[in-house]
Design an enzyme around this catalytic site. Structure first.
Site, mmCIF file in Angstrom:
data_model
loop_
_atom_site.group_PDB
_atom_site.id
_atom_site.type_symbol
_atom_site.label_atom_id
_atom_site.label_comp_id
_atom_site.label_asym_id
_atom_site.label_seq_id
_atom_site.Cartn_x
_atom_site.Cartn_y
_atom_site.Cartn_z
ATOM 1 N N LEU A 21 7.716 7.892 35.892
ATOM 2 C CA LEU A 21 7.416 8.408 37.512
ATOM 3 C C LEU A 21 6.118 9.579 37.745
ATOM 4 C CD1 LEU A 21 11.872 9.871 37.784
ATOM 5 C CD2 LEU A 21 10.133 7.863 38.702
ATOM 6 N N GLY A 22 5.618 10.266 36.415
ATOM 7 C CA GLY A 22 4.597 10.262 37.054
ATOM 8 C C GLY A 22 3.667 11.543 35.687
ATOM 9 N N GLY A 25 0.455 18.260 33.904
ATOM 10 C CA GLY A 25 -0.011 19.086 32.403
ATOM 11 C C GLY A 25 0.904 19.422 31.773
ATOM 12 N N GLY A 27 2.532 17.260 30.505
ATOM 13 C CA GLY A 27 3.761 15.848 29.941
ATOM 14 C C GLY A 27 3.858 15.012 31.016
ATOM 15 N N VAL A 29 6.805 12.529 33.010
ATOM 16 C CA VAL A 29 7.366 12.621 33.400
ATOM 17 C C VAL A 29 8.065 11.280 33.383
ATOM 18 C CG1 VAL A 29 9.691 12.852 35.362
ATOM 19 C CG2 VAL A 29 7.350 13.720 34.414
ATOM 20 N N LYS A 43 11.202 14.878 31.732
ATOM 21 C CA LYS A 43 9.917 15.473 30.914
ATOM 22 C C LYS A 43 9.655 15.414 30.112
ATOM 23 C CE LYS A 43 6.888 19.469 32.952
ATOM 24 N NZ LYS A 43 7.019 20.021 33.692
ATOM 25 N N ASP A 137 4.740 27.460 42.527
ATOM 26 C CA ASP A 137 3.856 26.122 42.524
ATOM 27 C C ASP A 137 4.789 25.362 43.754
ATOM 28 O OD1 ASP A 137 1.793 24.761 42.084
ATOM 29 O OD2 ASP A 137 2.329 23.521 40.521
#
Length: 569
Positions: A21-22, A25, A27, A29, A43, A137
């Site tokens: 999925l992406g 910073g 790890g 996912v 994750k 964030d």
């Protein structure tokens, strides 16, 4: 969403991995599938930092934060492994594009969509803050535009009250362009910093441009501290609210409740046509996601509001931005006295059948099926934009009566009405309070005030407003006792006030645009053009009373613009 690579594991815990999925910073996912077929986002922190005490502590905190923060705006924690490497957490998989991807593909969002998104994210942040957590964030990449509404993701650097910072020396948490000046300069992280990030995020949604430009991180951060946000081309009212949120001084930023009020949302974001059109940007699931999975039940249609329609902390008339699936209300027969009186006080089976037949299309729709609230038919033949007014030159309606079942009900258990408004008027403000100022609604008459704030009527334009007060059940006017179907609730419109031209009130010097009514003195019940009975005191019918504010175009031509209520003990 990318295919798995050779170095990726086939499984994590009990979950089969399906795709990437992406990456973040800390790890990678993954999209995973549980043994029972549920899709989850997993994750996993990278091996090279798994042994770093600070990184592991941050990951553990993220797990606890996600576990703690459960709301309509966050993906719930499903599972986690914190005892040994690999360390991972699994949350609900939310399908939908990020705000960053959506704006990149479709360009800036319309002002009204921005307002609804603004209020929705403010509501989500408020739920996070209520748990003593700051996100730290918030940015377009961390907002998923899901079918059920926006979702806040990535609590990797979120921090609870009293927790110490876990940032590397010399680096402030957050993302340049969305990180507040006090965080950049003094590492002061608090709810106000999330408000700054919210304003910057909506600035991006409204312009399609990074709020403080592009370039090196230090350059962008310098602009965030010293230069104004980029709001070129943004609608002035929306720009003003964004500007307030990104104030350099955190004390000057509004509370999230104020942000919601100033957005003046009167319809759910998931009902916004631009927002719903973004669903096509969601990434298609890989074929492996379907293999071996049990068939999923179809998602119920988006339905009624399940948050208060008048939350005290957000001000009167506030309509929440989140809606969730609901079961349509069961059909209920009208009170016997409504049927009888509507036919000229003739009692009989034939009369009742005629009245119900006359109401069939309103209640069941053109196909003979009952409609849900999301597709509730309008009472009126035409619905002009309520924010700009009503008709011009029409004969002033002298009273209001119903020719249909009115299913709107206010419930004290949820502090909300079961149906959304049929029509929007963003200028309406109102209150319903006991005349004597007490907290008990059984102590005497009620004072009902209504105001159209910031209205801008054109010459000759009218906007008639009536208030309907519905007791919890119908009462026989002759005996004063509840009728036999009291347990079914009141399907009549109730007692109504004489329609008032609010534009005329607005233009009257010294009125402040406000009209005041007293219940029961100013309320009556009309049937077939004649007064049927006077309103009775609230003490006569303990239970949940409903108050409807109506935009009236004729005696039987009206639409609800707000719903509230109160309980008589």
């Amino acid at each position: 969403m990318d295919a798995l690579k050779a170095q990726d594991p086939a499984r994590i815990g009990a979950y089969t991995l399906l795709a990437r999925l992406g990456a973040g910073g800390m790890g990678q996912v993954y999209l995973g599938r549980s043994p029972g077929g549920r899709l989850v986002a997993i994750k996993v922190i990278r091996d090279e930092i798994a042994d770093h005490p600070e990184a592991l502590a941050r990951f553990r905190r993220e797990v606890e934060t996600v576990r703690l923060v459960r709301s309509a705006y966050t993906a719930n924690l499903i599972d986690a492994s914190l005892d040994s490497s690999p360390y991972w957490l699994a949350t609900e998989y939310v399908s939908g594009p990020t705000l960053s991807k959506a704006v990149g593909a479709r360009g800036p969002m319309p002002p009204e969509t921005c307002r609804r998104l603004f209020a929705a994210l403010a509501e989500g942040l408020a739920a996070v803050h209520e748990q003593g957590v700051t996100h730290r964030d918030l940015k377009p990449q961390n907002v998923l535009l899901a079918a059920q509404g926006p979702q806040l993701i990535d609590f990797g650097i979120a921090r609870g009250a009293g927790q110490t910072a876990l940032t590397e020396a010399g680096f402030a948490p957050g993302t340049p362009g969305y990180t507040a000046p006090e965080v950049l300069m003094r590492n002061e992280v608090g709810p106000a910093a999330d408000v700054f990030a919210l304003g910057a995020t909506i600035a991006y949604a409204a312009t399609g441009r990074p709020p403080f430009g592009v370039g090196e991180a230090a350059t962008v951060s310098y602009r965030a501290v010293h230069e104004p946000v980029d709001l070129v081309g943004v609608e002035p009212e929306l720009a003003d609210l964004i500007q307030l949120c990104v104030s350099k001084d955190p004390a000057a930023r509004p509370q999230l409740a104020e942000v919601i009020v100033r957005c003046r949302v009167a319809a759910a974001l998931v009902e916004d046509s631009f927002y719903t059109g973004l669903a096509t940007l969601a990434e298609a699931l890989p074929a492996a996601a379907q293999a071996g999975s049990p068939p999923m039940a179809p998602s119920p249609a988006v339905g009624l509001h399940e948050l208060p329609t008048s939350a005290p902390q957000y001000g009167p008339g506030y309509t929440p931005t989140y809606v969730s699936p609901s079961v349509p209300p069961a059909r209920r027969r009208p009170a016997p006295w409504i049927v009888a009186v509507a036919a000229g006080l003739v009692v009989g089976v034939a009369t009742a059948a005629f009245v119900l037949s006359d109401q069939g299309e309103d209640d069941r729709g053109t196909a003979g099926k009952e409609t849900t609230a999301a597709a509730r038919p309008s009472v009126t033949s035409s619905t002009p934009a309520a924010s700009t007014g009503g008709s011009s030159g029409a004969e002033p309606p002298a009273y209001v009566e119903t020719n249909k079942l009115v299913r709107d009900m206010w419930f004290s258990e949820t502090q909300q009405c079961n149906l959304p408004a049929e029509e929007r008027n963003e200028h309406l403000q109102y209150s319903v309070v006991p005349v004597d100022g007490s907290e008990s609604y059984s102590s005497g008459p009620l004072k009902i005030t209504a105001r159209l704030k910031y209205a801008d009527p054109k010459p000759g334009e009218t906007y008639y407003l009536s208030v309907a007060v519905k007791p919890p059940h119908p009462i026989d006017p002759e005996t004063g006792e509840a009728l036999d179907n009291a347990a079914q609730g009141n399907m009549d419109l109730g007692f109504t006030s004489k329609p008032i031209d609010m534009y005329e009130v607005y233009k009257t010097p010294g009125s402040n645009g406000t009209t005041t009514l007293t219940y029961p003195d100013d309320f009556e019940d009309y049937v077939e053009g004649k007064k049927y009975q006077d309103a009775f005191p609230v003490a006569k019918a303990p239970g949940d009373w409903t108050v409807l504010f109506l935009h009236v175009r004729g005696t039987r031509d009206f639409a609800s613009i707000a719903c509230d209520g109160f309980q008589v003990p």
